[in-house]
Motif scaffolding. Structure first.
Motif, PDB file in Angstrom:
ATOM      1  N   GLN A  55       0.831  -1.208   0.000  1.00 29.53           N
ATOM      2  CA  GLN A  55       0.000   0.000   0.000  1.00 29.53           C
ATOM      3  C   GLN A  55       0.864   1.256   0.000  1.00 29.53           C
ATOM      4  O   GLN A  55       0.580   2.217  -0.712  1.00 29.53           O
ATOM      5  CB  GLN A  55      -0.942   0.006   1.205  1.00 29.53           C
ATOM      6  CG  GLN A  55      -2.137  -0.925   1.016  1.00 29.53           C
ATOM      7  CD  GLN A  55      -3.044  -0.946   2.237  1.00 29.53           C
ATOM      8  OE1 GLN A  55      -2.599  -0.773   3.368  1.00 29.53           O
ATOM      9  NE2 GLN A  55      -4.315  -1.186   2.008  1.00 29.53           N
ATOM     10  N   LYS A  56       1.967   1.262   0.787  1.00 29.73           N
ATOM     11  CA  LYS A  56       2.836   2.417   0.860  1.00 29.73           C
ATOM     12  C   LYS A  56       3.515   2.659  -0.489  1.00 29.73           C
ATOM     13  O   LYS A  56       3.776   3.811  -0.868  1.00 29.73           O
ATOM     14  CB  LYS A  56       3.887   2.221   1.972  1.00 29.73           C
ATOM     15  CG  LYS A  56       3.297   2.468   3.346  1.00 29.73           C
ATOM     16  CD  LYS A  56       4.331   2.257   4.435  1.00 29.73           C
ATOM     17  CE  LYS A  56       3.649   2.348   5.809  1.00 29.73           C
ATOM     18  NZ  LYS A  56       4.363   1.610   6.826  1.00 29.73           N
ATOM     19  N   THR A  58       2.273   1.651  -3.497  1.00 29.45           N
ATOM     20  CA  THR A  58       1.307   1.973  -4.554  1.00 29.45           C
ATOM     21  C   THR A  58       0.574   3.288  -4.314  1.00 29.45           C
ATOM     22  O   THR A  58       0.015   3.842  -5.260  1.00 29.45           O
ATOM     23  CB  THR A  58       0.274   0.837  -4.716  1.00 29.45           C
ATOM     24  OG1 THR A  58      -0.366   0.605  -3.467  1.00 29.45           O
ATOM     25  CG2 THR A  58       0.923  -0.424  -5.218  1.00 29.45           C
ATOM     26  N   GLU A  59       0.584   3.808  -3.093  1.00 34.15           N
ATOM     27  CA  GLU A  59      -0.130   5.051  -2.788  1.00 34.15           C
ATOM     28  C   GLU A  59       0.304   6.218  -3.680  1.00 34.15           C
ATOM     29  O   GLU A  59      -0.530   6.875  -4.293  1.00 34.15           O
ATOM     30  CB  GLU A  59       0.026   5.420  -1.307  1.00 34.15           C
ATOM     31  CG  GLU A  59      -1.293   5.451  -0.585  1.00 34.15           C
ATOM     32  CD  GLU A  59      -1.137   5.617   0.909  1.00 34.15           C
ATOM     33  OE1 GLU A  59      -0.452   6.568   1.335  1.00 34.15           O
ATOM     34  OE2 GLU A  59      -1.705   4.807   1.660  1.00 34.15           O
ATOM     35  N   LEU A  61       1.584   6.103  -6.530  1.00 29.38           N
ATOM     36  CA  LEU A  61       1.160   5.786  -7.913  1.00 29.38           C
ATOM     37  C   LEU A  61      -0.302   6.145  -8.108  1.00 29.38           C
ATOM     38  O   LEU A  61      -0.697   6.604  -9.160  1.00 29.38           O
ATOM     39  CB  LEU A  61       1.388   4.304  -8.205  1.00 29.38           C
ATOM     40  CG  LEU A  61       2.830   3.811  -8.194  1.00 29.38           C
ATOM     41  CD1 LEU A  61       2.881   2.305  -8.359  1.00 29.38           C
ATOM     42  CD2 LEU A  61       3.653   4.486  -9.286  1.00 29.38           C
ATOM     43  N   GLN A  62      -1.114   5.920  -7.074  1.00 26.48           N
ATOM     44  CA  GLN A  62      -2.542   6.212  -7.166  1.00 26.48           C
ATOM     45  C   GLN A  62      -2.764   7.715  -7.271  1.00 26.48           C
ATOM     46  O   GLN A  62      -3.645   8.174  -7.982  1.00 26.48           O
ATOM     47  CB  GLN A  62      -3.291   5.641  -5.952  1.00 26.48           C
ATOM     48  CG  GLN A  62      -3.441   4.135  -6.010  1.00 26.48           C
ATOM     49  CD  GLN A  62      -4.021   3.561  -4.729  1.00 26.48           C
ATOM     50  OE1 GLN A  62      -4.170   4.246  -3.736  1.00 26.48           O
ATOM     51  NE2 GLN A  62      -4.340   2.282  -4.764  1.00 26.48           N
ATOM     52  N   ILE A  63      -1.949   8.495  -6.555  1.00 28.31           N
ATOM     53  CA  ILE A  63      -2.097   9.952  -6.573  1.00 28.31           C
ATOM     54  C   ILE A  63      -1.751  10.463  -7.964  1.00 28.31           C
ATOM     55  O   ILE A  63      -2.464  11.280  -8.545  1.00 28.31           O
ATOM     56  CB  ILE A  63      -1.191  10.624  -5.502  1.00 28.31           C
ATOM     57  CG1 ILE A  63      -1.685  10.209  -4.102  1.00 28.31           C
ATOM     58  CG2 ILE A  63      -1.186  12.138  -5.661  1.00 28.31           C
ATOM     59  CD1 ILE A  63      -0.695  10.484  -2.982  1.00 28.31           C
TER      60      ILE A  63
END
Length: 64
Positions: A55-56, A58-59, A61-63
Motif C-alpha cells: 500500500q505504501k 502503490t499510494e 502511484l494512485q495519486i
C-alpha cells in the motif's frame, strides 16, 4: 408474594438448563476453532505487514 416468583424461577431454570448444555456444546466446538483461528492469525500477520508495504508503495502511484 414469593410463591409466584418461586414458580417463575423454576420455569426460568427449566429454560436455562438446556441452554447451559447448548453452551457447553458451543464451548467444546469453539475450542478447536479458537486454535485454528490462532494459526490463521499467525499466517495472515506477515501478509498484513506485506500488504502495508504494498500500500505504501502503490499510494504515490494512485495519486499520480
Amino acid at each position: 408474594m414469593i410463591e409466584p416468583l418461586q414458580i417463575g424461577w423454576e420455569v426460568i431454570q427449566k429454560v436455562i438448563e438446556p441452554l447451559q448444555i447448548g453452551w457447553e456444546v458451543i464451548q467444546t466446538v469453539r475450542e478447536p476453532l479458537q486454535s485454528e483461528l490462532e494459526v490463521i492469525k499467525k499466517v495472515t500477520e506477515p501478509l498484513q505487514s506485506e500488504l502495508e508495504v504494498i500500500q505504501k508503495v502503490t499510494e504515490p502511484l494512485q495519486i499520480g
